[in-house]
Design an enzyme around this catalytic site. Structure first.
Site, PDB file in Angstrom:
ATOM      1  N   ASP A 207       0.819  -1.219   0.000  1.00 36.43           N
ATOM      2  CA  ASP A 207       0.000   0.000   0.000  1.00 36.43           C
ATOM      3  C   ASP A 207       0.852   1.268   0.000  1.00 36.43           C
ATOM      4  O   ASP A 207       1.812   1.364   0.759  1.00 36.43           O
ATOM      5  CB  ASP A 207      -0.887   0.057   1.251  1.00 36.43           C
ATOM      6  CG  ASP A 207      -1.831  -1.131   1.360  1.00 36.43           C
ATOM      7  OD1 ASP A 207      -1.499  -2.196   0.834  1.00 36.43           O
ATOM      8  OD2 ASP A 207      -2.893  -0.964   1.986  1.00 36.43           O
ATOM      9  N   HIS A 269      -8.868  -0.118  -2.362  1.00 34.96           N
ATOM     10  CA  HIS A 269      -9.097   1.321  -2.521  1.00 34.96           C
ATOM     11  C   HIS A 269      -9.125   1.753  -3.987  1.00 34.96           C
ATOM     12  O   HIS A 269      -9.370   2.922  -4.259  1.00 34.96           O
ATOM     13  CB  HIS A 269      -8.061   2.131  -1.753  1.00 34.96           C
ATOM     14  CG  HIS A 269      -8.404   2.266  -0.306  1.00 34.96           C
ATOM     15  ND1 HIS A 269      -9.094   3.338   0.203  1.00 34.96           N
ATOM     16  CD2 HIS A 269      -8.204   1.432   0.741  1.00 34.96           C
ATOM     17  CE1 HIS A 269      -9.281   3.175   1.505  1.00 34.96           C
ATOM     18  NE2 HIS A 269      -8.739   2.027   1.864  1.00 34.96           N
ATOM     19  N   ASP A 685     -20.924  20.846  -9.425  1.00 36.71           N
ATOM     20  CA  ASP A 685     -19.963  21.755 -10.047  1.00 36.71           C
ATOM     21  C   ASP A 685     -18.779  22.060  -9.128  1.00 36.71           C
ATOM     22  O   ASP A 685     -17.978  22.933  -9.413  1.00 36.71           O
ATOM     23  CB  ASP A 685     -20.652  23.057 -10.473  1.00 36.71           C
ATOM     24  CG  ASP A 685     -21.335  23.734  -9.288  1.00 36.71           C
ATOM     25  OD1 ASP A 685     -21.302  23.144  -8.181  1.00 36.71           O
ATOM     26  OD2 ASP A 685     -21.886  24.823  -9.473  1.00 36.71           O
ATOM     27  N   SER A 687     -18.593  23.645  -6.468  1.00 36.70           N
ATOM     28  CA  SER A 687     -18.541  25.039  -6.060  1.00 36.70           C
ATOM     29  C   SER A 687     -18.440  25.161  -4.550  1.00 36.70           C
ATOM     30  O   SER A 687     -18.138  26.215  -4.018  1.00 36.70           O
ATOM     31  CB  SER A 687     -19.798  25.768  -6.529  1.00 36.70           C
ATOM     32  OG  SER A 687     -20.926  25.164  -5.910  1.00 36.70           O
ATOM     33  N   ASP A 727     -28.258  33.910   1.233  1.00 34.03           N
ATOM     34  CA  ASP A 727     -28.450  33.928  -0.217  1.00 34.03           C
ATOM     35  C   ASP A 727     -29.104  32.647  -0.694  1.00 34.03           C
ATOM     36  O   ASP A 727     -29.181  32.374  -1.891  1.00 34.03           O
ATOM     37  CB  ASP A 727     -27.112  34.147  -0.929  1.00 34.03           C
ATOM     38  CG  ASP A 727     -26.161  32.978  -0.696  1.00 34.03           C
ATOM     39  OD1 ASP A 727     -26.485  32.102   0.138  1.00 34.03           O
ATOM     40  OD2 ASP A 727     -25.104  32.924  -1.343  1.00 34.03           O
ATOM     41  N   GLU A 734     -17.979  25.371   5.352  1.00 40.21           N
ATOM     42  CA  GLU A 734     -18.112  26.163   6.562  1.00 40.21           C
ATOM     43  C   GLU A 734     -19.003  25.454   7.561  1.00 40.21           C
ATOM     44  O   GLU A 734     -18.743  25.430   8.747  1.00 40.21           O
ATOM     45  CB  GLU A 734     -18.732  27.515   6.222  1.00 40.21           C
ATOM     46  CG  GLU A 734     -17.789  28.671   6.393  1.00 40.21           C
ATOM     47  CD  GLU A 734     -18.444  29.953   5.934  1.00 40.21           C
ATOM     48  OE1 GLU A 734     -19.429  30.365   6.551  1.00 40.21           O
ATOM     49  OE2 GLU A 734     -17.976  30.517   4.927  1.00 40.21           O
TER      50      GLU A 734
END
Lengths: 750, 160
Positions: A207, A269, A685, A687, A727, A734
């Protein structure tokens, strides 16, 4: 006891006399230098001898205590690691659950996770992505290596230099490299037979797990792969470490350059569902942003095309995990390995099977007591030895028992050939649904005749996931949650059957980088040093010459220039192991408190050490020496019992989100890894943002799947609060950060 | 009463031994590698010499040595040993005195070569590995000397 104490006292006196004659004379000498010949200048040899022995004895005891702590630390890491593998299996069952129950959820049900659930696309006919890389332009400003195919040694060397200089290979070349690798691997057999006759020696590495430094160190010590210097890399190239992509690039480049002298076996894996939890998916997305998805898709194909096993000189079998009592190399040679995209995905199942599965899950959800919430599934997991012991008690069934614990049996009533399945994206029907293992299956279904596909899948899973054990027999590996434990008899049988003499496998971290068991018939080789923590273990590789006598080479990558002392190494490793444990304790705080209080009849806030250890083990099930660890996790009350609340003291979530009930916070905290994975899937995406509605839906799904009772209102409230800038979308990095543990201890120390 | 207390002490000792043993029992089948016995005994607070350790091992080994020690053979002998306080703890101040004996000129420190000579040639000599480890922990890297008072306090810190 009194007697003993007197004895000690007299022992001290004797010692003091022996030792003291030095000191007492010295004291006298200070006053009367004239008498100062002999002892103080030249202590008698007998005296220095005694002094040396005393220091040696003290020192050896000191080292023994450190060693004890080091081993405890090791056990913590290993327990937590395997618990994580089990969690991953549970997460897979969550995906199934989502598909079963919420396929039409806001129209984004199956689509959410569709790329996980692609029906198996046969790589032979699928050429859609082939030319895609050609359309990607490489800007003039790109300073990394530019590759031309077929690769030359110059290309490979440039790649090596580039990764050493921390340069990223351009997505265009990555895609092209993967494409070429895939093309090459397609024509490779499942089991590669090779001979050392031409080369003097062959090197086998275990590994690597994204530790580029270890790979570079191996190349530095042992030379680059070439016709004169052949290599086998035995799986688990990716995940956990930060440089999995670099490792894959280098290994594939050398594979293409020296196809006859570079061999790659698949590991557990090399599996796109494992990669979601253990970091490779994230790494690729971070490094390649817009092209990340394409690269991941292609990697998924490449991984599923890696050979399963390598046989050297018809004598040595090299596989990633191990074998089971039904491993059959001849059968293995005939399977279509690319169909096993993930060990966490059983082959397609029938609708009836899914119904059964749903029933099972309901059964679990009903276990609603605080003890069993989200825990029921764990109760089956035991450390491997327990299992081994159990198995030896019921030895009648052990040797014949089925080896793979990954699944409750599952039948496919749809025997249509797989190769006609449509392409992944238009797959809303449950026919492409995976049936994932239910470890905690309460329903035992009489195993029907397994399908060919299921047999193939099991053969592969056993090879990739199994570990050896000392006792005879073959038992399901419930500790990891997949594969099996195979005893010396299983090894003996397989080797005999195929005329082999040695099995080399990897898959388990070993302190020395390698280990020999089963009477010398099984070698474990592990090449990622410092795997759990700086200083936790050495890495190793093994070389086999024509006589096939193994020679081991150990090494350890060191980040700091100065060599750490054993004590420093132990402290570092122990610190992070304890942190991980404290997190576990915190994540199960309410369960633990309920249980503690049951033992604390008079509400004193403390219980006996024995009770404390028992409660912690019954809730966490990590099979750890809790009494030994107690001093580092919880304080004692003045009467010598354990102040049980103190084990949560040094840990608390950072910036606790207001208005969230402690229970909810705890639940979020406990499943944050799972949530992170789900968020990553949803965030197509990359983001880092998801909509509030998506967040709500995910959480509700998760809720009902886990049987956790958090009402909608709390979720809405939660979503509202964490939409920090109002928004309508949530930055879940976060969000997760809010649930990361803050260690008050660390702050104090710094 | 006295008997109760005695029993309680014994059962506490048994648990301590069992916990220490389990840490090294990798297969969870109540056996440990014979090479780990020294570490287990010492981590339980005993200070045997290498010779005493060998005797202990001979006593608990199977008639035909397997390389493994079984818990059922380890427990009674180890219990006896702890109850009788064999391989007794050596008081800390003696450790300091031992260094002082070696520090013939009473400088308060020993040179690395000096200490290496004593530790690898006298008594129950250290292996090279043990010696290197000791020096990396004990020696002041700049001055190449061991301020043994500091080293003694490092060795004697009770990390329980």
């Amino acid at each position: 006891m009194l007697l003993n104490e007197t004895r000690i006292a007299s022992y001290f006196q004797i010692q003091a006399m022996i030792m003291g004659c030095g000191t007492s004379i010295e004291t006298e000498n200070q006053g009367k230098p004239s008498a100062a010949d002999g002892p103080s200048k030249n202590p008698s040899p007998a005296l220095t001898m005694k002094a040396a022995i005393l220091i040696q004895r003290w020192y050896r005891r000191y080292i023994a205590q450190l060693e004890m702590r080091r081993r405890c630390t090791w056990n913590i890491f290993q327990s937590i690691e395997y618990a994580g593998e089990q969690d991953q299996l549970q997460l897979s069952s969550f995906f199934t659950f989502m598909l079963d129950n919420f396929t039409h959820l806001n129209g984004n049900g199956p689509d959410l996770i569709s790329h996980l659930l692609d029906s198996v696309v046969e790589p032979w006919t699928e050429e859609g992505r082939q030319a895609k890389y050609e359309q990607i332009s490489v800007p003039e400003s790109y300073t990394g290596p530019r590759l031309t195919f077929p690769l030359s040694t110059t290309d490979a060397n440039n790649l090596l230099t580039a990764v050493k200089e921390q340069k990223t290979l351009h997505a265009r070349y990555v895609l092209q490299l993967l494409h070429e690798t895939k093309k090459f691997l397609k024509q490779m057999p499942n089991v590669i037979y090779l001979s050392t006759a031409y080369a003097k020696e062959i090197t086998i590495c275990g590994d690597l797990h994204g530790r580029l430094d270890d790979l570079l160190l191996i190349f530095y010590k042992n030379g680059l792969p070439s016709a004169e210097n052949p290599y086998i890399f035995n799986g688990d190239f990716v995940d956990r470490g930060k440089k999995s992509m670099e490792i894959v690039i280098i290994l594939f480049a050398f594979l293409l350059l020296y196809p006859d002298h570079m061999h790659l076996n698949r590991g557990n894996h090399e599996d796109h569902i494992m990669n979601l939890r253990y970091g490779f998916t994230k790494e690729v997305m971070q490094k390649y942003k817009t092209h990340g998805r394409d690269i991941l898709k292609l990697l998924q194909d490449v991984f599923s095309l890696l050979p399963i096993a390598t046989v050297i000189d018809n004598k040595v079998l090299v596989v990633h995990g191990g074998i089971s009592d039904r491993t059959d190399l001849d059968f293995l040679s005939t399977i279509e390995r690319y169909k096993v995209k993930s060990a966490l995905r059983l082959p397609r199942c029938s609708l009836e099977q899914l119904e059964l599965g749903a029933g099972t899950r309901q059964g679990r959800a009903q276990l609603g007591s605080p003890y069993s919430q989200g825990r029921a599934s764990r109760s089956t997991r035991k450390r491997k030895g327990y299992l081994a012991r159990q198995s030896s008690c019921s030895s009648t069934s052990s040797s014949s028992s089925s080896s793979s614990s990954l699944c409750s049996p599952c039948i496919s009533s749809l025997n249509t050939p797989r190769r006609n399945t449509p392409s992944p994206c238009n797959l809303p029907s449950p026919s492409g649904v995976l049936q994932v293992p239910f470890l905690d299956s309460f329903v035992s279904i009489a195993p029907p005749e397994p399908t060919r596909e299921e047999l193939e899948w099991r053969q592969v899973v056993d090879i990739l996931w199994s570990d050896p054990k000392i006792q005879n027999g073959c038992t399901p590996n419930t500790f990891r949650g997949g594969g099996c434990y195979f005893g010396p008899d299983v090894t003996q049988n397989l080797l005999e059957k195929h005329g082999l003499k040695l099995l080399i496998r990897s898959h388990e971290c070993k302190q020395e980088g390698y280990e020999i068991c089963h009477d010398g018939q099984v070698i474990t080789i592990f090449s990622a040093s410092n795997y759990y923590e700086e200083g936790s273990n050495r890495g190793a590789y093994v070389k086999l010459g024509p006589g096939l006598v193994p020679r081991f080479f150990q090494y350890q990558v060191s980040r700091s220039t100065r060599k750490l002392t054993l004590q420093q190494r132990v402290n570092v490793a122990e610190g992070s192991a304890l942190k991980a444990l404290q997190e576990k304790l915190y994540a199960h705080r309410s369960e633990l408190m309920t249980a503690f209080q049951q033992y604390d009849e008079n509400n004193t806030g403390s219980i006996s050490i024995g009770d404390w250890a028992q409660v912690v083990e019954s809730v966490l099930r990590l099979d750890l020496p809790w009494r030994t660890l107690r001093p580092r996790l919880a304080r004692l009350a003045p009467d010598g019992s354990v102040d049980y609340e103190s084990c949560f003291e040094d840990v608390s979530p950072g910036q606790p989100v207001p208005q969230v009930t402690p229970n909810f916070a705890e639940t979020l905290y406990r499943y944050r890894t799972d949530l992170e994975i789900i968020f990553n899937i949803m965030d197509k995406d990359n983001s880092g943002l998801i909509s509030i509605e998506e967040f709500r839906q995910t959480w509700r799904l998760f809720n009902s799947h886990l049987g956790v009772d958090v009402d909608d209102h709390a979720i809405d409230e939660m979503a509202r609060i964490i939409d920090f800038n109002k928004d309508g979308s949530i930055d879940f990095n976060e969000f997760l950060e809010a649930f990361r543990v803050v260690h008050k201890l660390d702050v104090k120390e710094q | 009463m006295a008997e109760d207390r005695e029993n309680a002490i014994i059962s506490e000792v048994h648990k301590k031994i069992s916990d220490a043993f389990d840490v090294f029992d990798h297969e969870r089948n109540k056996t440990v590698d014979v090479r780990e016995i020294g570490t287990i005994i010492r981590s339980l607070g005993c200070f045997p010499t290498e010779g005493e350790l060998q005797e202990f091992i001979t006593e608990i080994e199977e008639e035909e040595a397997t390389g493994y020690i079984r818990f059922e053979r380890f427990l009674p002998t180890m219990t006896k040993l702890l109850m009788e306080r064999k391989f007794r703890p050596i008081p800390e101040d003696l450790l300091l005195q031992a260094f002082e004996v070696l520090d013939q000129e009473k400088k308060g420190h020993l040179g690395t070569e000096e200490l290496t000579k004593y530790m690898t040639q006298d008594g129950e000599p250290f292996t090279q590995e043990e010696m290197e480890e000791m020096l990396s922990a004990a020696a002041d890297p700049d001055k190449n000397v061991i301020f043994y008072k500091d080293f003694v306090s490092m060795l004697t810190v009770d990390d329980k």
